[in-house]
Enzyme design. Structure first.
Site, PDB file in Angstrom:
ATOM      1  N   SER A 537       0.849  -1.188   0.000  1.00  0.00           N
ATOM      2  CA  SER A 537       0.000   0.000   0.000  1.00  0.00           C
ATOM      3  C   SER A 537       0.880   1.233   0.000  1.00  0.00           C
ATOM      4  CB  SER A 537      -0.928   0.004   1.219  1.00  0.00           C
ATOM      5  OG  SER A 537      -0.188  -0.033   2.415  1.00  0.00           O
ATOM      6  N   SER A 540      -1.294   6.571  -2.528  1.00  0.00           N
ATOM      7  CA  SER A 540      -2.382   6.656  -3.505  1.00  0.00           C
ATOM      8  C   SER A 540      -3.360   5.494  -3.430  1.00  0.00           C
ATOM      9  CB  SER A 540      -1.804   6.733  -4.926  1.00  0.00           C
ATOM     10  OG  SER A 540      -1.024   5.590  -5.204  1.00  0.00           O
ATOM     11  N   LYS A 556      -4.098  -2.030  -8.923  1.00  0.00           N
ATOM     12  CA  LYS A 556      -3.869  -0.869  -8.063  1.00  0.00           C
ATOM     13  C   LYS A 556      -5.218  -0.249  -7.725  1.00  0.00           C
ATOM     14  CE  LYS A 556      -1.398   3.567  -7.940  1.00  0.00           C
ATOM     15  NZ  LYS A 556      -0.518   4.480  -8.703  1.00  0.00           N
ATOM     16  N   ASP A 650       8.695  11.054 -10.842  1.00  0.00           N
ATOM     17  CA  ASP A 650       8.828  10.266  -9.612  1.00  0.00           C
ATOM     18  C   ASP A 650       9.654   9.017  -9.889  1.00  0.00           C
ATOM     19  OD1 ASP A 650       8.493   9.718  -6.932  1.00  0.00           O
ATOM     20  OD2 ASP A 650       6.559   8.728  -7.186  1.00  0.00           O
TER      21      ASP A 650
END
Length: 848
Positions: A537, A540, A556, A650
């Site tokens: 987890s 988001s 997801k 990212d």
């Protein structure tokens, strides 16, 4: 091994099955006892026996001469009350025996028997079928049109509901009345999924001391309804209600947990389940058919494996038998799911139990025809029979849990026995000695085979071996070298340029629904997904391993979107992943909208590059270094060369995933942005993890996040890999600086020019490339094409001087045990030194 031989080798149970035929099979009695059908005696307050005019009228399960009618009236029945065999179709629904051939493609010789077990939606005459866990569907004749609470609930009108609840005397009367569907306002709100309305009604119940456990004529409580119909948030409103009784059963003796385990759809099932446990739920309660929640969980099409694991962890008995003498393992075998069968057997399920069909689970699997299930159960029986032959059958479950079957006995050593938990020295020696006998027998058999086929020569023994190409970057893992990317060049990229979008460069600002309408071929029906394991987890959402159209995928599940910015994040990631196709990016299969927002992607079994580097058993060498760095750079290049251009924003080792074939793929585009005029504001915001964040972005003065910012992040991942290769263990960026203790200190120091320090013996070419990538001046950083060109040149240098490069790697102390002295004239080599290595090398271990 045929059926007869299987049955003849199975020993009798120490405890016979009451009311069921006992087995004469060869598996041992387990510590858990076999429970026959004994209905739960949990609280069932005020359970009325009056007929309730629903589609779920209770019918006695009995062998019929005339079919049961839709009104619940049986034309003719025998006096025997038994439930029928419960075959399973691909949707996980109990069916009648006449449909077993349809469900399993195998004929069934069992007679068709009327039963109350899970049959709705299987036959076309749905009205004449009802499940032991089916809730009210058909309306009664009464109509409460004057009930204002029912009207407010039906209209989902929170304002009108509050107005009516403000009149306690009238509200209490109306809350007890049934509507045309024979449900109270609370149950109607639960079915509608109206969170705010349910909350208001529950508050009224609590304030006015109304009974939340009140049952209808068939024994259903609001918790039964919530467990069957509601999402996790609404269900937890009920579960957290003070005084809720989780063990009340209806007339079929089903508790709310039975419904929850069979019908709950959200992958967030752990949280409500934990509340069930805190409230003292009986995880082994049996309904009238003898089924426990573990039986019911097999039929959950969405989260069945999650449910099974949670129940087992909570102490669910794996060998409880229903009225047909079948355990949950029989249900899993009928379903044809090897993963479920494996989990249940490793939890202690006895495969020798014979149900009313007089078949063990292995014999049953032969009629179902699923080869993976057949193979697994045969492996279990074979390893037990071998252990029994040397009087050590008490260890069979130890072997099964580690999946050490007959094909791996040749490679068992002392460390393997340690991992199996076998400590008694006499037993260890006995196992090693008999494994050596097996090995010698195989060598002799191979020699005789070679002589017969002419492949051997007189006086000599020739053993055929299979050679697998390995890379020095994997050590003992014997991972085949990935030949796709070991020698990629700029020329090959020019001949195969990345695809581009057909758009003019602008990004649609429509809402999520319109975006998905434009890409409707990416929308996945949630019913096609099954969640099997929670992987992790993050900020988001949560990531699960699952199945989509029979293929392993990663799902997801995003957190609830409550703001416009969160909506935009989802839209951007969806648009980017739906637009790009590259072997260096995680494959995107689609997205679901209801009941939870989720994205379905390629499953990468080895987790992230960060986790790979942190796994000490992986011997990551220069071959693997060049493979990983090349693949990740090609993935980022695909983004940078897209039209319109995309920046990742990212990029870090946690967002690089490694699949079973050791391919490194770029993932997680939640922060990615198309580099267009519409995104100038978001491109100037500080995003990404601090250690990977370029200094111009870390300054926070509004500098744009460009492709060169991604290059800086690539440089930091290069540093992680170089350090891991040379030192043999993972180190965090900036961990060598004792004065840096907080994340914000990394940002402050990076903008002053401080960088993670490479090991002293780093090859000069790699050091120069790293320094270029993390240059303070972004214009001096190389492009992806330049990095790829440099990596190809450095890899050629390494291939020409492997000894020199490998000498730079610091050798860690060997984890392997010291070699044992040879006591026989025949030398046998085992390539596996641990249970994990045995499992990883099933197809690669060879003895010479």
């Amino acid at each position: 091994m045929n059926k007869s031989s299987s049955a003849s080798t199975v020993p009798p149970h120490s405890t016979p099955h009451t009311a069921h035929s006992t087995s004469s099979s060869s598996l041992p009695p387990l510590s858990s006892t076999h429970h026959t059908n004994t209905s739960s005696t949990s609280n069932n307050n005020n359970n009325s026996n009056n007929n309730h005019n629903h589609n779920h009228h209770h019918t006695t399960a009995a062998t019929t001469t005339t079919s049961t009618t839709g009104t619940g009236t049986t034309a003719a029945t025998t006096s025997t009350s038994t439930s029928s065999t419960i075959p399973i179709n691909t949707a996980g629904i109990h069916t009648s025996n006449s449909n077993l051939a349809t469900a399993t493609n195998t004929p069934s010789s069992s007679p068709q028997v009327s039963t109350s077990v899970e049959r709705r939606f299987w036959m076309n005459d749905r009205g004449s079928r009802r499940s032991s866990t089916s809730l009210t569907q058909q309306p009664l004749t009464m109509n409460r049109s004057s009930n204002k609470l029912h009207a407010a609930v039906s209209a989902r009108d929170l304002t009108r509901l509050k107005q009516r609840l403000s009149q306690p005397r009238k509200a209490k009367i109306e809350l007890a009345e049934y509507d045309s569907m024979d449900q109270t306002p609370l149950c109607a709100a639960l079915r509608n999924g109206s969170h705010d309305i349910v909350r208001e009604i529950l508050f009224f119940y609590q304030s006015n001391k109304m009974d939340i456990n009140d049952q209808d004529k068939s024994g259903y409580t609001p918790l039964h309804v919530a467990a069957s119909h509601c999402d996790d948030q609404i269900l937890m409103l009920l579960l957290n209600y003070e005084g809720i009784n989780v063990n009340i059963t209806n007339e079929d003796k089903n508790s709310a947990l039975h419904y929850f385990c069979q019908k709950f759809r959200s992958p967030n099932c752990q949280e409500p389940f934990s509340i069930f446990l805190k409230k003292g739920v009986n995880v082994n309660a049996q309904n009238k058919n003898g089924e426990t929640p573990l039986h019911k969980s097999i039929f959950n099409n969405t989260v069945r494996l999650l449910m099974v694991n949670m129940l087992l962890d909570a102490g669910a008995e794996v060998n409880v038998l229903n009225s047909r003498g079948e355990s949950p393992l029989h249900f899993a075998v009928r379903l044809g799911r090897e993963d479920l069968v494996s989990v249940l057997v490793k939890a202690g399920a006895d495969i020798t139990i014979k149900g009313n069909e007089k078949k063990t689970c292995y014999e049953l699997s032969l009629t179902i025809g699923n080869q993976r299930v057949i193979n697994f159960l045969k492996n279990v029986q074979d390893i037990f029979n071998w252990l029994k032959s040397i009087d050590l059958e008490q260890y069979w479950l130890n072997f099964v849990k580690e999946e050490i079957f007959m094909d791996l006995l040749l490679d068992i050593d002392e460390r393997t026995l340690d991992s199996l938990g076998i400590t008694y020295s006499g037993h260890r020696l006995k196992i090693i000695r008999n494994c050596r006998i097996l090995r010698d027998q195989q060598l002799l058999s191979t020699a005789n085979s070679n002589v017969t086929t002419g492949s051997g020569s007189s006086g000599s023994t020739t053993t055929t071996t299979t050679t697998t190409t390995t890379t020095s970057g994997c050590g003992g893992l014997n991972v085949p070298e990935n030949k796709k990317v070991t020698q990629l060049s700029i020329e090959s990229l020019k001949s195969n340029p990345p695809n581009s979008m057909d758009s003019t460069g602008s990004i649609s600002s429509d809402d999520l629904k319109e975006s998905l309408t434009n890409l409707e071929h990416w929308v996945i029906d949630h019913s096609e997904l099954e969640y099997t394991l929670k992987l992790g987890s993050g900020s988001s959402g949560k990531v699960y391993k699952g199945l989509y159209k029979g293929k392993e995928v990663a799902v997801k599940v995003l957190k609830s979107i409550t703001t416009q910015s969160q909506l935009e994040e989802f839209k951007k990631e969806f648009q980017i992943m739906g637009s790009i196709r590259s072997q260096f990016m995680v494959t995107f299969y689609g997205a679901c909208i209801e009941p939870k927002l989720c994205m379905v992607m390629e499953y990468c079994s080895r987790d992230s590059l960060y986790h790979v580097m942190n796994t000490k058993k992986y011997d990551i060498g220069w071959d693997r270094f060049f493979q990983f760095t090349m693949q990740m750079t090609l993935g980022v290049q695909c983004l940078h060369n897209w039209t319109p251009q995309i920046v990742h924003r990212d990029f870090k080792s946690l967002n690089l995933l490694v699949n079973e074939d050791w391919e490194c793929k770029v993932s997680d585009f939640g922060l990615s942005r198309f580099n267009t005029a519409d995104n100038l504001e978001t491109l100037s915001k500080i995003r990404g993890t601090f250690a990977y964040c370029s200094p111009e972005v870390a300054v926070g003065n509004g500098s744009l996040y460009t492709t060169k910012s991604d290059i800086y992040s690539i440089g930091i991942v290069f540093w992680e890999l170089v350090t891991r290769v040379i030192n043999g263990e993972y180190s965090r960026p900036y961990s060598e600086y004792s004065h840096i203790k907080m994340d914000f200190q990394i940002m402050l120091n990076s903008k002053e020019g401080l960088r993670p320090t490479l090991p002293q013996n780093t090859p000069p070419g790699l050091e120069a490339l790293y320094k270029q990538c993390v240059n303070q001046e972004q214009t001096l950083r190389p492009s992806c094409e330049e990095i790829i060109e440099t990596l190809n040149r450095l890899r050629h240098e390494y291939m020409s001087s492997k000894t020199t490069w490998d000498s730079l790697i610091r050798k860690l102390p060997s984890l392997s045990p010291p070699p044992q002295p040879t006591t026989t004239t025949t030398t046998t080599t085992s390539s596996s030194t641990s249970t994990n290595n045995i499992n990883n090398n099933i197809n690669n271990n060879n003895n010479t």
